[in-house]
Every structure is written in C-alpha cells, then in structure tokens.
Design a protein around this motif. Structure first.
Motif, PDB file in Angstrom:
ATOM      1  N   VAL A 147      54.899   9.742  45.117  1.00  0.00           N
ATOM      2  CA  VAL A 147      55.802  10.284  46.123  1.00  0.00           C
ATOM      3  C   VAL A 147      55.009  10.433  47.418  1.00  0.00           C
ATOM      4  CG1 VAL A 147      57.240  12.262  46.774  1.00  0.00           C
ATOM      5  CG2 VAL A 147      57.127  11.517  44.376  1.00  0.00           C
ATOM      6  N   GLN A 187      56.801   9.522  41.258  1.00  0.00           N
ATOM      7  CA  GLN A 187      58.239   9.427  41.066  1.00  0.00           C
ATOM      8  C   GLN A 187      58.572   9.368  39.573  1.00  0.00           C
ATOM      9  OE1 GLN A 187      60.144   6.365  43.492  1.00  0.00           O
ATOM     10  NE2 GLN A 187      58.392   6.384  44.890  1.00  0.00           N
ATOM     11  N   TYR A 220      64.089  10.623  49.409  1.00  0.00           N
ATOM     12  CA  TYR A 220      64.017  10.932  47.991  1.00  0.00           C
ATOM     13  C   TYR A 220      65.199  11.785  47.565  1.00  0.00           C
ATOM     14  CZ  TYR A 220      59.203   9.266  48.331  1.00  0.00           C
ATOM     15  OH  TYR A 220      58.092   8.484  48.532  1.00  0.00           O
TER      16      TYR A 220
END
Length: 222
Positions: free
Chosen positions: A33, A101, A165
C-alpha cells in the motif's frame, strides 16, 4: 424499519471458507500500500485516511466525537474536506514492517485507548443492526491474536480500480470459520440524540480514500 432474517443476511454476502495455505500465498504476492507521495505505508506509523474526492467528498476518518461515554465508539468520516480526522496506524497479521494490499490488518486510532469508553480504539465489525440494516464499523477490538475469537477485528486495504484504495472485510485468520465478505462504505446514520453522522459500514459501494503520513502534514505546517 425493515429487519432481515439470518438466512437473508447470509445470502446478502459472499461466504468464504479460509485456509492457512491460501492466506500465506496471498500475503507473499501482495503489493505494498502506498501513501500519496508514493512511499510504502509502514506498520505502526501514523497516517490520515482521507477521501479521494476533493471538494464535496468529505474529510478524513475519526472517532465518534459525539460519544459522551456511549460505547462502542463509531468510526466516522468528518464532513469538511479540510478536516483530516484522527491519525490511524495499521498492524498486519503477518507482522510485516510494510502494509500490503489484501492482507488482514488491525486498524487503530491514535491514541490506542479511549478515555471515553476505557477500551481500545482498534476497529471491529459490530453486530448486525436491524434498525438500520447495517453492519457498522466500531471500536473496542483486541489487537492481534488472530483466530476465531477475533474474526471481526480484521480488515483489509485493497486497490480501488487504480484510483486510491478501499477498505474491505473478509478475514482469513481462521481456517475453519465462515465469514462475511464485503467492502466498507459510508452511510448517513440519523441518531435521535446525536443527529446525522457519516458512519462506516459494510457496503457493496466502497468508500475510496488515500493515505497521508501525519509527519508530512506537520512538516508542511512548520
């Protein structure tokens, strides 16, 4: 208000049987991320989580500022886009130093404990609320200790179609458990005492966000 039977609730979401082997393959292949500067998001470091939409998209996430000792505390989105909310930290189940992720995470507001409720500020999925038809995201979870007893405490950060996201709930910390699986969105919750609040809950329409390292904001102000 309409209520839903247990059967209808189960049909409303995907049912997932989790296995340890598939979980570790997923973690090994997951991309990191990234924050808005393109840097990897790090475990235990403080970040603001704010709407990807500028202007009318609202601000960052925060604890229920209207709590007045009522527990558990709700996870809200601030209404003003200039309000970044409260800092959050992320704690992957695999204890990696980088947040990836599609990896189960504990998500925790800073400070980690609430003076209002005398409980943790770690996220959890609350019990189904028949009055609203929602599974709200609240706090009060135990951090760590992956397994059946903490199934509701684990969330994920996923890529939202290449544009920011999204949070999801689909824990894989228990090899024999059945779990709800869905994205996390934002709904207006009309409380008779507290008024309208924008609360996080399971949703087929995810809320999209970006992450800002809090030290970056402090440096800009200084």
């Amino acid at each position: 208000m309409k209520t839903m039977s247990a059967t209808a609730l189960l049909l409303a979401f995907f049912l997932v049987f989790s296995t340890k082997s598939s979980f570790f393959v997923e973690v090994a292949n997951a991309a990191a991320v990234l924050d808005i500067d393109g840097n990897e998001v790090l475990t235990g470091v403080e970040y603001y989580v704010v709407s990807i939409i500028r202007g009318a998209g609202g601000g960052g996430l925060a604890l229920d500022e209207f709590g007045f000792g009522r527990c558990p505390l709700a996870v809200l989105q601030r209404t003003l886009d200039t309000d970044r909310g409260d800092p959050l930290t992320f704690w992957p189940v695999n204890n990696d130093s980088v947040v990836s992720q599609s990896t189960d995470l504990n998500i925790e507001f800073v400070p980690p404990f609430s003076a209002w409720c005398r409980s943790s500020n770690t996220w959890r999925l609350d019990n189904y609320d028949p009055s609203s038809g929602k599974w709200w995201v609240t706090t009060g979870a135990t951090k760590g200790q992956p397994g059946a007893n903490t199934l509701t405490n684990w969330f994920r950060i996923e890529n939202a179609s290449g544009n920011g996201y999204k949070f999801s709930f689909c824990p894989s910390v228990c090899e024999s458990c059945i779990s709800l699986c869905n994205d996390v969105g934002i709904y207006d919750d009309e409380d008779p005492e507290l008024g309208k609040r924008r609360r996080l809950a399971l949703s087929p329409q995810p809320w999209r966000f970006q992450l800002i390292k809090t030290s970056r904001v402090i440096e800009q102000v200084a």
